[in-house]
Design a protein around this motif. Structure first.
Motif, PDB file in Angstrom:
ATOM      1  N   HIS A  89       8.417   7.969   1.797  1.00 19.20           N
ATOM      2  CA  HIS A  89       7.149   7.327   1.479  1.00 19.20           C
ATOM      3  C   HIS A  89       7.398   6.108   0.595  1.00 19.20           C
ATOM      4  N   LEU A  90       6.467   5.195   0.639  1.00 18.83           N
ATOM      5  CA  LEU A  90       6.350   4.128  -0.342  1.00 18.83           C
ATOM      6  C   LEU A  90       5.096   4.410  -1.149  1.00 18.83           C
ATOM      7  N   ASN A  91       5.267   4.714  -2.435  1.00 20.86           N
ATOM      8  CA  ASN A  91       4.133   5.032  -3.308  1.00 20.86           C
ATOM      9  C   ASN A  91       3.864   3.863  -4.249  1.00 20.86           C
ATOM     10  N   LEU A  92       2.690   3.272  -4.112  1.00 24.44           N
ATOM     11  CA  LEU A  92       2.250   2.222  -5.024  1.00 24.44           C
ATOM     12  C   LEU A  92       1.409   2.869  -6.113  1.00 24.44           C
ATOM     13  N   MET A  93       1.778   2.672  -7.380  1.00 24.79           N
ATOM     14  CA  MET A  93       1.123   3.315  -8.512  1.00 24.79           C
ATOM     15  C   MET A  93       0.500   2.261  -9.418  1.00 24.79           C
ATOM     16  N   ASP A  94      -0.767   2.482  -9.819  1.00 21.43           N
ATOM     17  CA  ASP A  94      -1.373   1.554 -10.786  1.00 21.43           C
ATOM     18  C   ASP A  94      -1.253   2.106 -12.199  1.00 21.43           C
ATOM     19  N   VAL A 108       2.256   5.258   1.378  1.00 20.25           N
ATOM     20  CA  VAL A 108       2.503   4.771   2.730  1.00 20.25           C
ATOM     21  C   VAL A 108       3.650   5.590   3.328  1.00 20.25           C
ATOM     22  N   TYR A 109       3.383   6.275   4.436  1.00 17.27           N
ATOM     23  CA  TYR A 109       4.430   7.062   5.087  1.00 17.27           C
ATOM     24  C   TYR A 109       5.346   6.118   5.857  1.00 17.27           C
TER      25      TYR A 109
END
Length: 543
Positions: free
Chosen positions: A355-360, A368-369
């Motif tokens: 996964h691509l994990n975007l964290m705020d 995003v898988y």
């Protein structure tokens, strides 16, 4: 010491055998790697009192097979014992069987009881003879070895067998070594202990044989000393004694690879993820943003639960799907370092989930898988190992994933309590429904549930015994037959990373529950552990 050798033709093979000494006939059937010469030191001690017969099992060493391409059955091994004894004596014989040889002896005793006066079955590989609470553990151990052999071949399996048996293949192993217990140093490439994650091999010990004479316990069964414990013999179906070595650094763990009834089985996703920290999640318009930081790490809700349970000191078996790529090796390494034991089905395309994990800055996440694993068949040695883990575990956790759906069905069919985590379920998505229906202990968040209390009551009415709904920084709500309980979150001012907070809450609750905590205590433990998670850079606190 005078030894007579011979060859006996039997159906499908020619057996090499040796006879030494005089007296009542004693047949020795050795362990898996042992041919007739393996018992040399033991024979020297017995030849003054017995006519000791040793032999090479069919297909081993000098006992040739007529057709080497076909396998050998246990019935054939037992029939070889019958024919060998019939060729050498008309009287009932004594028999010592070690490991595989003990299993052969048990089969021979059942098929031809008239030929054996006494059988000593030393450490038979026969989990079916064990009590229920031990049988599942050892069946899992054997299934794992079969699975490894099917996937990776004999070369990869032999070291695993050695670890399971507590053998250091670099050390001397002589039958006349009766010195004090000792630990043999491992080779540099020795794998990590799959229970604790440490790099030391099992302790290899030798024990001075007891000097006591055989005794009678009044039941008609005779007891004789065998290594460092007493085992019943004479009753041919009851002579079994399994001894287990423990990891050198983990004396409280019952065996290096066998799961115990204190273990938790977690079934579901494990992945290798890239985490990107942003000031804010991007708007759905073309533009450029700058990351505050990024790193690669293990991910997946099941890996998160397993790592958190391990950090709490809980034994964990993780059933998941991994590829044979570099990412899969990294996932395995992180889990091994934490002491998590992995039952990994091979990914159909050879690639590990990613996964691509975007964290705020506030803990919000967009995932995003990049790669998702396909379904794997519920069959074969890996599946057998999973079913054994389902039976042996203190608790069964089944997470959302297509490849864990068969585990969900199997656990429910076998009457196990099923702990499920529905995450941000909206109450209607069809994919989640089997987990919602099967769960006896249901966790979820209120992010997408406008009326979480109604949903919780619905699940309780449907048969769940516990429903817990988390609200992030606003705490959590629990529902049992005694009613609703609301608890606040533990305040945290120094949030570092919210990845894994929900899994940490789940693990903290389950661990407290297994320790006998009541609902309020378990909820407090869950909140406290979740607070430790968000103060840590990974999915679980370091300790």
């Amino acid at each position: 010491m005078f030894v007579t050798t011979g060859t006996l033709d039997v159906p499908g093979a020619a057996l090499h055998y040796q006879v030494c000494g005089t007296g009542p006939m004693l047949l020795i059937s050795q362990s898996g790697e042992g041919d007739a010469d393996r018992s040399h030191d033991l024979v020297a001690r017995l030849a003054d009192s017995y006519a000791v017969v040793t032999y090479d099992r069919r297909g081993l060493s000098r006992s040739r097979l007529v057709d080497p391409t076909r396998g050998v059955t246990m019935d054939e091994h037992a029939d070889d014992v019958h024919r060998l004894l019939a060729a050498l004596t008309d009287e009932p014989a004594l028999m010592l069987g070690c490991s595989l040889g003990a299993v052969i002896g048990l089969h021979a005793a059942l098929a031809h009881p008239e030929q054996l006066r006494t059988l000593v079955a030393h450490e038979p590989v026969a989990p079916g003879l064990l009590p229920d609470e031990l049988r599942a553990r050892h069946e899992l151990e054997l299934a794992e070895l079969q699975d490894l052999y099917a996937r990776a071949g004999l070369g990869a399996t032999l070291p695993a067998i050695a670890r399971t048996l507590g053998i250091d293949p670099t050390g001397a192993d002589r039958e006349d070594s009766h010195g004090p217990s000792s630990t043999i140093s491992p080779p540099q490439h020795w794998p990590r202990c799959s229970t604790s994650g440490c790099r030391r091999p099992p302790v290899v010990t030798t024990a001075t044989p007891p000097t006591r004479a055989p005794t009678h316990d009044g039941s008609g069964r005779r007891s004789i000393p065998s290594t460092d414990r007493w085992a019943p013999v004479g009753d041919l179906t009851g002579a079994s004694a399994l001894t287990r070595n423990e990891c050198a650094r983990c004396p409280s763990v019952p065996g290096v690879t066998a799961p115990s009834s204190a273990d938790v089985l977690v079934a579901g996703p494990a992945s290798w993820n890239r985490i990107v920290h942003l000031d804010a999640l991007p708007d759905p318009t073309p533009h450029t943003v700058f990351a505050r930081g990024a790193y690669d790490t293990v991910g997946g809700t099941s890996a998160g639960k397993a790592l958190n349970l391990a950090s709490l000191g809980r034994g964990v078996v993780l059933r998941t799907v991994l590829g044979d790529d570099d990412e899969g090796a990294r996932v395995r390494g992180v889990l091994a370092d934490a002491g998590v034991r992995v039952l990994a089905e091979p990914s159909p395309d050879g690639r590990t989930e990613s996964h691509l994990n975007l964290m705020d800055a506030g803990g919000g996440r967009l995932s995003v898988y990049l790669r998702a694993p396909g379904e794997v068949p519920a069959a074969g040695p890996g599946w057998d190992a999973t079913l054994a883990a389902v039976d042996a575990a203190a608790a069964v956790v089944v997470d959302l994933a297509a490849h864990s759906a068969p585990v969900l069905v199997a656990a429910a069919e076998r009457g196990r309590d099923v702990w499920v985590d529905l995450h941000d379920y909206d109450g209607t998505t069809e994919f989640h429904r089997p987990w919602a229906d099967a769960g006896t202990h249901v966790f979820l968040s209120s992010d997408r549930l406008p009326d979480h209390r109604s949903f919780m009551a619905e699940r309780l009415d449907a048969g769940a015994r516990l429903v817990v709904c988390t609200h992030g920084a606003r705490g959590a709500t629990a529902l049992t037959a005694d009613g609703f309980v609301d608890v606040p979150a533990e305040p945290v001012d120094d949030v570092l990373d919210t990845n894994g907070a929900g899994d940490g809450f789940f693990a903290g609750f389950l661990d407290a529950h297994l320790r006998g905590a009541d609902l309020a205590e378990a909820l407090a433990a869950a909140a406290a552990h979740a607070a430790r998670v968000v103060r840590s850079p990974g999915l679980a606190p370091a300790g």
